[in-house]
Design a protein around this motif. Structure first.
Motif, short mmCIF file in Angstrom:
data_model
loop_
_atom_site.label_atom_id
_atom_site.label_comp_id
_atom_site.label_asym_id
_atom_site.label_seq_id
_atom_site.Cartn_x
_atom_site.Cartn_y
_atom_site.Cartn_z
N VAL A 157 50.88 -17.27 -5.52
CA VAL A 157 50.85 -18.69 -5.84
C VAL A 157 50.26 -18.81 -7.24
CG1 VAL A 157 50.01 -20.97 -5.15
CG2 VAL A 157 50.54 -19.26 -3.40
N LEU A 158 51.12 -19.13 -8.20
CA LEU A 158 50.74 -19.08 -9.61
C LEU A 158 50.70 -20.46 -10.26
CD1 LEU A 158 52.82 -15.91 -10.53
CD2 LEU A 158 50.42 -16.05 -9.86
N GLY A 159 50.82 -21.48 -9.45
CA GLY A 159 50.73 -22.87 -9.89
C GLY A 159 50.69 -23.72 -8.64
N ALA A 160 50.96 -25.00 -8.78
CA ALA A 160 50.98 -25.87 -7.60
C ALA A 160 52.20 -25.56 -6.75
CB ALA A 160 51.00 -27.33 -8.03
N SER A 161 51.98 -25.34 -5.45
CA SER A 161 53.07 -25.03 -4.52
C SER A 161 52.94 -25.95 -3.32
CB SER A 161 53.01 -23.57 -4.08
OG SER A 161 54.05 -23.26 -3.17
N ARG A 179 43.96 -18.46 -10.63
CA ARG A 179 43.06 -19.62 -10.73
C ARG A 179 43.83 -20.90 -11.03
NH1 ARG A 179 38.32 -18.68 -8.23
NH2 ARG A 179 37.56 -16.58 -8.75
N HIS A 180 45.06 -20.77 -11.53
CA HIS A 180 45.91 -21.95 -11.77
C HIS A 180 46.57 -22.44 -10.49
CE1 HIS A 180 45.56 -21.36 -16.08
NE2 HIS A 180 45.99 -20.12 -15.97
N GLY A 181 46.50 -21.66 -9.42
CA GLY A 181 47.27 -21.95 -8.21
C GLY A 181 46.66 -23.02 -7.33
N ALA A 182 47.52 -23.65 -6.55
CA ALA A 182 47.12 -24.59 -5.51
C ALA A 182 48.26 -24.64 -4.50
CB ALA A 182 46.84 -25.97 -6.07
N ILE A 183 47.92 -24.73 -3.22
CA ILE A 183 48.95 -24.71 -2.18
C ILE A 183 48.60 -25.71 -1.11
CG2 ILE A 183 47.83 -22.77 -0.97
CD1 ILE A 183 50.68 -21.77 -0.29
N PHE A 184 49.61 -26.49 -0.69
CA PHE A 184 49.34 -27.54 0.29
C PHE A 184 50.62 -27.97 0.99
CE2 PHE A 184 48.13 -28.83 -4.11
CZ PHE A 184 49.40 -29.13 -4.59
N ILE A 216 45.09 -17.82 1.76
CA ILE A 216 45.31 -16.92 0.63
C ILE A 216 44.32 -15.76 0.74
CG2 ILE A 216 45.20 -16.70 -1.88
CD1 ILE A 216 47.63 -18.27 -0.89
N HIS A 217 44.80 -14.56 0.52
CA HIS A 217 43.97 -13.37 0.72
C HIS A 217 43.10 -13.04 -0.49
CE1 HIS A 217 47.36 -12.42 3.70
NE2 HIS A 217 46.30 -12.74 4.39
N ASN A 218 43.70 -12.97 -1.65
CA ASN A 218 42.97 -12.57 -2.85
C ASN A 218 43.21 -13.57 -3.98
OD1 ASN A 218 42.85 -10.27 -1.14
ND2 ASN A 218 42.59 -8.92 -2.90
N VAL A 219 42.32 -13.60 -4.95
CA VAL A 219 42.47 -14.51 -6.08
C VAL A 219 42.18 -13.75 -7.37
CG1 VAL A 219 40.08 -15.33 -5.98
CG2 VAL A 219 41.85 -16.81 -6.98
N THR A 220 42.90 -14.11 -8.44
CA THR A 220 42.68 -13.52 -9.76
C THR A 220 42.55 -14.64 -10.79
OG1 THR A 220 45.05 -13.40 -10.28
CG2 THR A 220 44.06 -11.50 -9.15
N ASP A 221 42.11 -14.28 -11.96
CA ASP A 221 41.95 -15.28 -13.02
C ASP A 221 43.28 -15.66 -13.66
OD1 ASP A 221 39.19 -15.60 -12.81
OD2 ASP A 221 38.79 -13.89 -14.11
N THR A 222 44.20 -14.71 -13.80
CA THR A 222 45.43 -14.95 -14.56
C THR A 222 46.67 -14.54 -13.78
OG1 THR A 222 45.46 -12.76 -15.58
CG2 THR A 222 44.16 -14.48 -16.69
N GLU A 225 47.10 -10.68 -13.97
CA GLU A 225 46.28 -9.92 -13.03
C GLU A 225 46.85 -10.00 -11.61
OE1 GLU A 225 41.95 -10.42 -15.29
OE2 GLU A 225 42.54 -11.81 -13.70
N ALA A 226 47.33 -11.17 -11.22
CA ALA A 226 47.92 -11.32 -9.88
C ALA A 226 49.14 -10.42 -9.72
CB ALA A 226 48.29 -12.78 -9.63
N LEU A 227 49.99 -10.38 -10.73
CA LEU A 227 51.20 -9.56 -10.66
C LEU A 227 50.87 -8.07 -10.65
CD1 LEU A 227 53.23 -11.73 -13.16
CD2 LEU A 227 53.57 -11.63 -10.69
N ASP A 228 49.85 -7.69 -11.41
CA ASP A 228 49.41 -6.29 -11.39
C ASP A 228 48.84 -5.91 -10.02
OD1 ASP A 228 50.18 -6.14 -14.01
OD2 ASP A 228 48.14 -6.20 -14.84
#
Length: 498
Positions: A157-161, A179-184, A216-222, A225-228
């Motif tokens: 989740v890399l933005g609002a979803s 950190r840009h993500g949000a899910i609802f 959500i299981h894990n969180v990254t800053d960018t 980083e999430a893709l890596d």
């Protein structure tokens, strides 16, 4: 010459249409998107996959709407094929229409058909308001659900979803958020109309909500980083449930070795805490293991690691949190993790050091017994190799969920000498029975002898010294691997999950 001119015109037209699709929402919207520190949909795919391996399909779906707001195709991660879809927020907010729904369905269908992982990169506003009629067009969620337990399913989740598009996250084996993500379920405007609540995207479904909820299981800053992290996560798994995890080539870290450091890390005093991460560092090949859901259910650590080069799943009590007592969140986390590991044939190593399930009125209101039962069903129905070590203590139902139970199909069961076990601790039993000092002392002495009495009746395969831990597990794993003399198949689920 006529045919050549005809092909030139036709191919020029194809190139023009492709270029329109590749342009996504246009330079202005792309610049605005990138200005927020985010990658665009195509850049996300490029970062995720091995360089130059992306092969797109459905490029022209949507006509004037570039790629119908989702980029889909296949590529390689660590040299192995995957199917990948990335919602394009710069094009009609990444919304879903009949065409993009069909692309999403096709993506998941091909993942199962080709027996390769499915990766979804989310940033979209759900279904697109339109007059188009969906009728009985199969929804993408049908195909995505069919992936479960058959191929690894990972979501970022890399933005609002919001809405329908977001529903792949709870269906996934692993979900990560930047950190840009949000899910609802629905975004702030819909919430305002429906309930009158005025709430921001971050407060509705940002990391501060999605991590504590367990969605959500894990969180990254960018984004990067999430893709890596997705690449790292998938490196522990086989392409599908029809194959076994692939062992790394032997190296200096994968061979036998003593673990004397555990004698200093793990105190013989049950009341002294220690960090289970230090134990995992010592026992497995390297310290570069992958923790899943570190911010949720922290009384249990769930990790992916290597033992003798073989990918394994680790379920370990964390004495630093609730003294290792298992609460509802920890049990829920472990139950899901065990089911994923079992589905893809990763051996599971249980490192037990807990005084049982967390007692108390708040714990009961949270459903600790139901969650504990969920973990119990997950581990008792697991068909993969299971190895258990009781480090210091394992009481009551807290021992059963950690695979300390007879006739449970363990490949190996070990304990340290002096490990305490039973229905409850001597202190708890003394209090419950109002025992006098002499009886209390007797109960404590019996507790300390429990590991020997259990070993005398083959309750464990062996009592081991802490410095023998790695080698005992490694020997058991290498022996257990020989059970893989038939082709791997998806696990048949026969129990009702509590």
């Amino acid at each position: 010459m006529t045919n050549a001119r005809t092909w030139d015109d036709t191919l020029d037209d194809l190139a023009r249409r492709r270029n329109h699709s590749h342009g996504m929402g246009g330079s202005e919207r792309l610049d605005k998107h990138r200005g927020k520190g985010k990658l665009d949909a195509r850049a996300r795919i490029e970062r995720l996959l091995d360089p130059g391996t992306f092969h797109e399909f459905g490029t022209l779906v949507g006509g004037d709407t570039p790629a119908d707001a989702i980029v889909t195709g296949s590529g390689l991660i660590n040299g192995f094929p995957v199917m990948v879809g990335a919602e394009d927020f710069t094009t009609v907010a990444g919304t879903i229409a009949p065409g993009s729904n069909s692309k999403r369905y096709r993506l998941a269908e091909l993942a199962v058909r080709n027996k390769v992982p499915l990766v979804m990169l989310l940033e979209g506003a759900g279904f697109r308001p339109s007059g188009d009629h969906y009728g009985r067009t199969p929804t993408d969620l049908l195909a995505q659900a069919q992936c479960s337990g058959k191929v690894p399913v990972v979501t970022a989740v890399l933005g609002a979803s919001a809405g329908h598009g977001a529903l792949i996250a709870p269906v996934s084996d692993f979900a990560i958020m930047s950190r840009h993500g949000a899910i609802f379920t629905a975004g702030p405007p819909v919430v305002k109309v429906s309930t009158g609540e005025d709430v921001s995207k971050e407060d509705l479904g940002g990391p501060g909500v999605a991590i504590p909820s367990g969605l959500i299981h894990n969180v990254t800053d960018t984004d990067e980083e999430a893709l890596d992290e997705i690449r790292r996560y998938l490196s522990y798994f086989p392409p599908s449930a029809w194959s076994y995890p692939i062992a790394a080539e032997p190296d200096e870290f994968s061979g036998p070795r003593k673990t004397p450091e555990l004698l200093d890390i793990i105190s013989r005093d049950n009341r002294t805490t220690y960090d289970i991460a230090a134990v995992i560092d010592a026992v497995f090949d390297t310290k570069d293991w992958f923790e899943v859901q570190p911010g949720f259910g922290r009384a249990i650590v769930c990790a992916l690691a290597h033992l003798g080069g073989h990918p394994v799943a680790v379920v370990a009590n964390q004495p630093q949190v609730l003294a290792g007592s298992i609460d509802a969140d920890a049990a829920d986390k472990a139950a899901h993790f065990i089911s994923v590991a079992d589905a893809f044939h990763l051996p599971i190593v249980f490192l037990a050091d807990n005084p049982g399930m967390l007692p108390g009125s708040e714990s009961e209101r949270s459903g600790v017994l139901r969650s504990g039962a969920r973990m119990f069903v997950a581990q008792t129905t697991a068909t993969t190799m299971k190895m258990h070590v009781t480090l210091r203590k394992a009481y009551g139902f807290g021992s059963m969920v950690m695979s300390l139970i007879g006739f449970d199909g363990q490949t190996a069961a070990y304990a340290y000498p002096g490990a305490t076990m039973g229905a409850m601790s001597a202190a708890a039993l003394s209090g419950a029975s109002n025992a006098d000092d002499d009886l209390g002392a007797q109960l404590r002495e019996m507790e300390l002898e429990a590991s020997y009495r259990s070993a005398e009746h083959m309750g464990f395969d062996e009592l081991i010294s802490p410095d023998e831990t790695r080698n005992a597990l490694l020997t058991s794993l290498e022996r257990g691997i020989y059970a893989r003399q038939v082709a791997a198949e998806p696990v048949a689920r026969t129990a009702i999950v509590p």
